[in-house]
Design a protein around this motif. Structure first.
Motif, mmCIF file in Angstrom:
data_model
loop_
_atom_site.group_PDB
_atom_site.id
_atom_site.type_symbol
_atom_site.label_atom_id
_atom_site.label_comp_id
_atom_site.label_asym_id
_atom_site.label_seq_id
_atom_site.Cartn_x
_atom_site.Cartn_y
_atom_site.Cartn_z
ATOM 1 N N TYR A 139 7.446 25.943 -16.496
ATOM 2 C CA TYR A 139 7.656 25.614 -15.102
ATOM 3 C C TYR A 139 9.111 25.632 -14.830
ATOM 4 C CZ TYR A 139 2.989 23.641 -15.412
ATOM 5 O OH TYR A 139 1.595 23.525 -15.334
ATOM 6 N N ALA A 140 9.956 26.219 -15.617
ATOM 7 C CA ALA A 140 11.254 26.215 -15.427
ATOM 8 C C ALA A 140 11.709 26.622 -14.279
ATOM 9 C CB ALA A 140 11.893 26.884 -16.750
ATOM 10 N N ALA A 141 11.556 28.000 -13.703
ATOM 11 C CA ALA A 141 11.732 28.643 -12.613
ATOM 12 C C ALA A 141 11.467 27.699 -11.354
ATOM 13 C CB ALA A 141 11.193 30.127 -12.419
ATOM 14 N N ASP A 142 10.265 27.362 -11.230
ATOM 15 C CA ASP A 142 9.755 26.545 -10.226
ATOM 16 C C ASP A 142 10.468 25.299 -10.134
ATOM 17 O OD1 ASP A 142 8.125 28.483 -8.983
ATOM 18 O OD2 ASP A 142 6.149 27.572 -9.694
ATOM 19 N N GLY A 143 10.624 24.687 -11.148
ATOM 20 C CA GLY A 143 11.157 23.251 -11.375
ATOM 21 C C GLY A 143 12.707 23.247 -10.995
ATOM 22 N N LEU A 144 13.361 24.254 -11.421
ATOM 23 C CA LEU A 144 14.785 24.422 -10.810
ATOM 24 C C LEU A 144 14.916 24.631 -9.463
ATOM 25 C CD1 LEU A 144 18.084 24.578 -11.531
ATOM 26 C CD2 LEU A 144 17.419 26.895 -12.005
ATOM 27 N N HIS A 145 13.902 25.361 -8.939
ATOM 28 C CA HIS A 145 13.974 25.728 -7.347
ATOM 29 C C HIS A 145 13.371 24.327 -6.734
ATOM 30 C CE1 HIS A 145 13.108 30.246 -7.850
ATOM 31 N NE2 HIS A 145 14.244 30.168 -7.848
ATOM 32 N N SER A 146 12.424 23.636 -7.201
ATOM 33 C CA SER A 146 12.088 22.520 -6.582
ATOM 34 C C SER A 146 13.159 21.608 -6.312
ATOM 35 C CB SER A 146 10.926 21.828 -7.025
ATOM 36 O OG SER A 146 11.246 21.431 -8.515
ATOM 37 N N ILE A 147 14.145 21.536 -7.304
ATOM 38 C CA ILE A 147 15.287 20.356 -7.073
ATOM 39 C C ILE A 147 16.575 20.644 -6.639
ATOM 40 C CG2 ILE A 147 14.496 19.107 -9.455
ATOM 41 C CD1 ILE A 147 16.693 20.294 -10.694
#
Length: 152
Positions: A139-147
């Motif tokens: 979930y790292a890439a999507d998580g960073l993008h989302s915040i």
């Protein structure tokens, strides 16, 4: 044949009334701590000299996967950047909890990445905020993008 370049779609998380992202990637917000409670936890992890005026901790989970977001508000942007750089220096190369410290430059902003406790961790300063995201690697890439656009 022409090569097609596919650009990722960055979906910025919505924030609740307290300014906390309601999702990290597809993981929903499950609980949060605001103000003094969150700051006392941050102080316990970092010790004296961790000078923040406000902040929060937010936990995200779908029952299997999880992420944690800490956001601290410093007195100004220079202080937030100094805190991020100081944290990177303290982690360094021989840290027992974190390894593989990397410095990424994204949109003229330095983001630090480390591995530890089975998760990927990203931390950076944005305006007067110090942001730390700990998430399962998937979930790292999507998580960073989302915040990225949600925390200002």
């Amino acid at each position: 044949p022409d090569a097609t370049i596919v650009m990722p779609t960055i979906v910025t998380a919505e924030v609740n009334k307290d300014g906390i992202p309601t999702k990290i990637s597809s993981l929903p917000l499950t609980q949060s701590q605001l103000g003094k409670d969150a700051l006392s936890e941050l102080a316990a992890m970092h010790g004296a000299g961790f000078d923040l005026v406000n902040g929060y901790r937010a936990d995200y989970s779908d029952g299997t996967n999880k992420a944690t977001l800490w956001v601290g508000q410093a007195k100004d942007a220079a202080s937030a950047q100094k805190l991020a750089d100081d944290m990177a220096s303290k982690i360094g190369t021989n840290n027992p909890m974190f390894s593989d410290l990397k410095s990424l430059d994204i949109s003229n902003q330095t983001i630090y990445e480390v591995t530890g406790q089975g998760q990927l961790h990203f931390f950076y300063a944005v305006n007067d905020k110090l942001v730390w995201l700990a998430t399962d690697p998937d979930y790292a890439a999507d998580g960073l993008h989302s915040i990225w656009g949600a925390i200002k």
